[in-house]
Design an enzyme around this catalytic site. Sequence first.
Site, PDB file in Angstrom:
ATOM      1  N   ASP A  33     -12.102  -2.625  33.198  1.00  0.00           N
ATOM      2  CA  ASP A  33     -13.474  -2.658  33.713  1.00  0.00           C
ATOM      3  C   ASP A  33     -14.365  -1.799  32.809  1.00  0.00           C
ATOM      4  OD1 ASP A  33     -15.875  -2.455  35.324  1.00  0.00           O
ATOM      5  OD2 ASP A  33     -14.650  -3.014  37.046  1.00  0.00           O
ATOM      6  N   SER A  74     -19.630  -5.974  38.288  1.00  0.00           N
ATOM      7  CA  SER A  74     -18.221  -6.386  38.284  1.00  0.00           C
ATOM      8  C   SER A  74     -17.952  -7.532  39.253  1.00  0.00           C
ATOM      9  CB  SER A  74     -17.323  -5.204  38.638  1.00  0.00           C
ATOM     10  OG  SER A  74     -17.383  -4.248  37.621  1.00  0.00           O
ATOM     11  N   THR A 127     -13.606  -6.145  41.454  1.00  0.00           N
ATOM     12  CA  THR A 127     -12.781  -6.903  40.496  1.00  0.00           C
ATOM     13  C   THR A 127     -11.581  -7.573  41.183  1.00  0.00           C
ATOM     14  OG1 THR A 127     -13.478  -5.321  38.814  1.00  0.00           O
ATOM     15  CG2 THR A 127     -11.684  -6.826  38.213  1.00  0.00           C
ATOM     16  N   GLU A 240      -5.760  -4.384  36.621  1.00  0.00           N
ATOM     17  CA  GLU A 240      -7.054  -3.831  36.233  1.00  0.00           C
ATOM     18  C   GLU A 240      -6.997  -2.338  35.977  1.00  0.00           C
ATOM     19  OE1 GLU A 240     -10.119  -3.170  39.107  1.00  0.00           O
ATOM     20  OE2 GLU A 240     -11.729  -3.385  37.655  1.00  0.00           O
ATOM     21  N   ASP A 245     -14.595   1.981  33.465  1.00  0.00           N
ATOM     22  CA  ASP A 245     -15.983   1.772  33.905  1.00  0.00           C
ATOM     23  C   ASP A 245     -16.580   3.047  34.509  1.00  0.00           C
ATOM     24  OD1 ASP A 245     -18.276   0.016  34.874  1.00  0.00           O
ATOM     25  OD2 ASP A 245     -17.469   0.668  36.805  1.00  0.00           O
ATOM     26  N   HIS A 249     -19.944   5.101  33.530  1.00  0.00           N
ATOM     27  CA  HIS A 249     -21.047   5.480  34.429  1.00  0.00           C
ATOM     28  C   HIS A 249     -21.305   6.988  34.374  1.00  0.00           C
ATOM     29  CE1 HIS A 249     -21.904   1.672  36.408  1.00  0.00           C
ATOM     30  NE2 HIS A 249     -20.612   1.450  36.565  1.00  0.00           N
ATOM     31  N   ASP A 287     -14.888  -7.034  32.030  1.00  0.00           N
ATOM     32  CA  ASP A 287     -15.929  -7.764  32.760  1.00  0.00           C
ATOM     33  C   ASP A 287     -17.307  -7.533  32.152  1.00  0.00           C
ATOM     34  OD1 ASP A 287     -15.783  -5.107  33.540  1.00  0.00           O
ATOM     35  OD2 ASP A 287     -15.802  -5.515  35.682  1.00  0.00           O
ATOM     36  N   HIS A 288     -17.470  -6.377  31.480  1.00  0.00           N
ATOM     37  CA  HIS A 288     -18.739  -6.003  30.838  1.00  0.00           C
ATOM     38  C   HIS A 288     -18.519  -4.665  30.163  1.00  0.00           C
ATOM     39  CE1 HIS A 288     -19.011  -3.094  34.027  1.00  0.00           C
ATOM     40  NE2 HIS A 288     -18.799  -4.072  34.903  1.00  0.00           N
TER      41      HIS A 288
HETATM   42 MG    MG Z   1     -13.472  -3.092  38.676  1.00  0.00          MG
HETATM   43 ZN    ZN Z   2     -19.567  -0.376  36.723  1.00  0.00          ZN
END
Ligand code: MG
Ligand code: ZN
Length: 351
Positions: A33, A74, A127, A240, A245, A249, A287-288
């Site tokens: 993620d 997500s 996710t 995952e 991620d 952040h 996912d990004h």
């Molecule tokens: Mg996720």
């Molecule tokens: Zn995020």
Amino acid sequence: MKKILLTLLFPLAFVQAQQSQDAPLNIILMIGDGTGLSQISAGMYANNNQTVLEEFPVIGLSKTHAVKNLVTDSAASGTAMACGEKTYNGVVGMDAKNKKLTSILELCEEIGYNTGLIVNSSIVHATPASFYANINSRKKYEEIALQFIESEVDYFIGGGKKHFEKRKDNRNLIKEMKTVDVVKSFKKYKKSTHNKIGFFTYDDEPPSLNEGRAPLLGEYLSSTLDKLDKRKEPFFLMVEASQIDWGGHANNIDYITSEFIEFNNTINVALNYAKNNPNTLIIVTADHETGGLAITGGGTSPFEMKASFNTGGHSATMVPVFSYGQSSGLFAGIYENTQIFHKMKKALGIN
Ligand code: MG
Ligand code: ZN
């Protein structure tokens, strides 16, 4: 897994064919993620300039935007990869017109596969939820938990136990999961010989590795692969690395690199399995990207870097797709993230 379908679709011969490329395809989809190219680069440098991804022969790029917004979340991107349709941010397993979608995990169940979800967020997070839930908001955790217990997932490991047993409706969903051996420790998960096993790692969201999260994602994958391998039946697994991620952040480079190195070691577990089982396809993607991370300075002895972030949210840059094993060639090139679903379907021979 649905037993009757298995018998119909895979006559006994497939048992002998398990080790050959003629055997039904296993898929291990691995999602980092928020893991863009900068996160991979940073994790690689922090890992003494090495990543197991260097062994992946096929590389593609995925366009991550949501149906209207360039910057996805997500839920929308999870849905795109799991179900093959672009949707709005926040939406899980439904298209832009609120139509419920069928995920690749559910399609695999229909053709007799065993399935699993292994994550280091909660199991109801956006996710993993994209693979079993259909809901207009990722935040409706208690409703997602209800949909989870109705799903056919055979093996799961993740946090978020409280959404199953400390609920507004006073139901205890863990007790309601009658067909699943829900165990209280990883030791018991490893020991269990049940057909369906679940392990809630934490009551809420698991902590970061740096805060002491244990055991490691690679241990979870390794144990689950042992179980799946013994069954001599094909499988679909989604793994995952959820917290790369969260490091993005937090604009925290050490958070990102430590979580990436754990992910890297987990990918290595999958890779070793695929080397011994040529009927296996591994896809590693994201996912990004998160944080708009750039590596703006540093040195090589030792590998040290200066990181700079552009946002506390996500960014719209394309993300890499690494693939290995049978049908991996399908994943070369540049394509929308929805194609990851369609390419997996094609690899499975599902129309
Ligand atoms: Mg996720
Ligand atoms: Zn995020």
